[in-house]
Design an enzyme around this catalytic site. Structure first.
Site, PDB file in Angstrom:
ATOM      1  N   ASP A 280       0.821  -1.219   0.000  1.00  0.00           N
ATOM      2  CA  ASP A 280       0.000   0.000   0.000  1.00  0.00           C
ATOM      3  C   ASP A 280       0.849   1.260   0.000  1.00  0.00           C
ATOM      4  O   ASP A 280       0.324   2.373   0.094  1.00  0.00           O
ATOM      5  CB  ASP A 280      -0.944   0.012   1.206  1.00  0.00           C
ATOM      6  CG  ASP A 280      -0.218  -0.052   2.548  1.00  0.00           C
ATOM      7  OD1 ASP A 280       1.024  -0.214   2.553  1.00  0.00           O
ATOM      8  OD2 ASP A 280      -0.895   0.042   3.593  1.00  0.00           O
ATOM      9  N   ASP A 305      -4.755  -6.836   4.220  1.00  0.00           N
ATOM     10  CA  ASP A 305      -4.823  -6.577   5.662  1.00  0.00           C
ATOM     11  C   ASP A 305      -5.768  -5.403   5.927  1.00  0.00           C
ATOM     12  O   ASP A 305      -5.560  -4.612   6.860  1.00  0.00           O
ATOM     13  CB  ASP A 305      -3.434  -6.289   6.240  1.00  0.00           C
ATOM     14  CG  ASP A 305      -3.394  -6.414   7.762  1.00  0.00           C
ATOM     15  OD1 ASP A 305      -4.288  -7.072   8.338  1.00  0.00           O
ATOM     16  OD2 ASP A 305      -2.476  -5.839   8.389  1.00  0.00           O
TER      17      ASP A 305
END
Length: 415
Positions: A280, A305
């Site tokens: 990310d 996640d």
């Protein structure tokens, strides 16, 4: 036949497309029948070399067809937290069940827009009562337009983790050891039938025999939230560990004299080891992503996640019993600088991967590789003949334009 059965038995031809298959891009049509990807040559011989005519032709308008994405670690999204479905409390078990079901539907249908056709709902470290109350509701089930992406089982992240690497896990519920399998089973509520992955710290007392027992029950054991040395994690792998939870995060930092879990990147064992990465732009520097992929590409697995703030504006949210603040695209435990999961989605992470590898290689990290972790690569994660017809239509920048499960359209981008 019922109408649905009739539709399922039709022969579908997805034409004017490119396919990701066998590690390359093919300029070919995709043929689907009865929810499976089929070999058109087989039909050719069945029809005694007559012309193959599809019942339904779908023009993909030059899009790229890739297998549906599989997310092995997702804590929630869209204001849903799997560990804490009733942050203000539920008045009855019936209300809890309804809240859990509504949350699964909201997340399952929401992630279709990001190309995810199957996922593993994740519970963070919790008291035994949480596992007992929630796990029975998280049953594996197939995907559909109404219910969303398929549920492949549950990922239990904790509570058998190292408190020194607790991350966003509540320290009061972390278990520093486990002496018997019966003790572990009791903490998890007495039933692991819905569980597919368990993250543990292999260096904890009593863990190695537990790993073997779990693997014998076809549960994938992952090392994570750990201070394990290289030798300790290798002992865990010898006992059956086959996955690493979010590589680099919540583990001992690399050191040249004891590289710890990160050292597996440079000398992966002969067993089929894979490792999760949160790409990310926050959890791992792009240089670390490059290093991991270039040293051990076959084990690289994209995991979001994601937590309940994914898809929502900045503000305060939950991750289990912990308060989380979202600010500047970061999820932090409130009042700290400790990361608490991600708010990025799978297709966004895939686009980030294009800085590291090719389109085909990036797609494999979200499809074939997670399927191999679960041992379902013959059913999901590829466009091979006989596989489930779970796939996505992408443009050249990997933006999702349509998502299909079992050959049926479950989400489509509106212009």
């Amino acid at each position: 036949l019922k109408r649905g059965d009739m539709e399922a038995s039709l022969l579908y031809q997805f034409r004017n497309a490119s396919l990701i298959r066998n590690g390359r891009i093919e300029h070919n049509d995709l043929w689907v029948q009865d929810g499976k990807i089929i070999d058109p040559q087989h039909l050719f011989y069945l029809k005694k070399k007559g012309p193959i005519l599809a019942d339904v032709q779908i023009d993909c308008k030059g899009k790229l067809i890739a297998p549906g994405f599989i997310d092995l670690q997702i804590n929630g999204a869209f204001d849903v937290d799997f560990t804490n479905p009733c942050p203000k409390g539920c008045e009855s078990p019936e209300e809890l069940g309804k809240r859990i079901e509504a949350g699964l539907k909201k997340v399952g249908t929401g992630i279709l827009a990001h190309g995810v056709t199957a996922y593993v709902p994740t519970l963070v470290t919790s008291p035994a009562t949480t596992y007992k109350n929630i796990l029975p509701h998280l049953k594996p089930r197939p995907g559909s337009k109404e219910q969303g992406a398929a549920i492949l089982g549950v990922h239990l992240e904790g509570p058998f983790i190292n408190i020194e690497k607790k991350g966003a896990h509540p320290p009061q519920h972390i278990r520093g050891n486990c002496q018997t399998y019966e003790e572990m089973l009791e903490i998890y509520g007495g039933d692991l039938s819905n569980v597919r992955i368990i993250t543990i710290a292999p260096e904890l007392p009593g863990m190695l025999p537990m790993i073997k027992r779990l693997v014998d029950q076809k549960i994938v054991v992952s090392a994570g939230h750990t201070m394990a040395s290289y030798d300790q994690v290798m002992k865990g792998i010898d006992s059956g560990i086959s996955f690493i939870t979010h590589m680099f995060n919540a583990m001992m930092a690399f050191h040249h004299r004891d590289p710890g879990v990160v050292g597996l990147l440079g000398s992966p064992p002969q067993s089929a080891l894979h490792y999760g990465m949160i790409v990310d732009g926050i959890h791992a520097h792009p240089a670390a992503v490059n290093m991991a992929y270039n040293t051990f590409p076959s084990g690289f697995v994209l995991t979001t996640d994601a937590m309940e703030a994914m898809g929502l504006p900045e503000g305060d949210y939950h991750l289990g019993s912990m308060q989380v603040t979202i600010t500047d695209h970061h999820a932090y435990i409130k009042g700290t600088e400790t990361l608490a999961g991600s708010i990025a989605n799978m297709d966004q992470m895939l686009r980030n991967m294009l800085k590291t590898c090719s389109i085909v290689q990036a797609i494999d990290t979200a499809t074939l590789h997670p399927a191999r972790v679960l041992g379902i690569e013959n059913q999901k994660g590829t466009l091979n003949y006989g596989s489930d017809a779970d796939f996505v239509l992408l443009d050249e920048e990997l933006h999702v334009h349509a998502t299909y499960i079992a050959g049926r359209l479950v989400w489509e981008k509106t212009e």
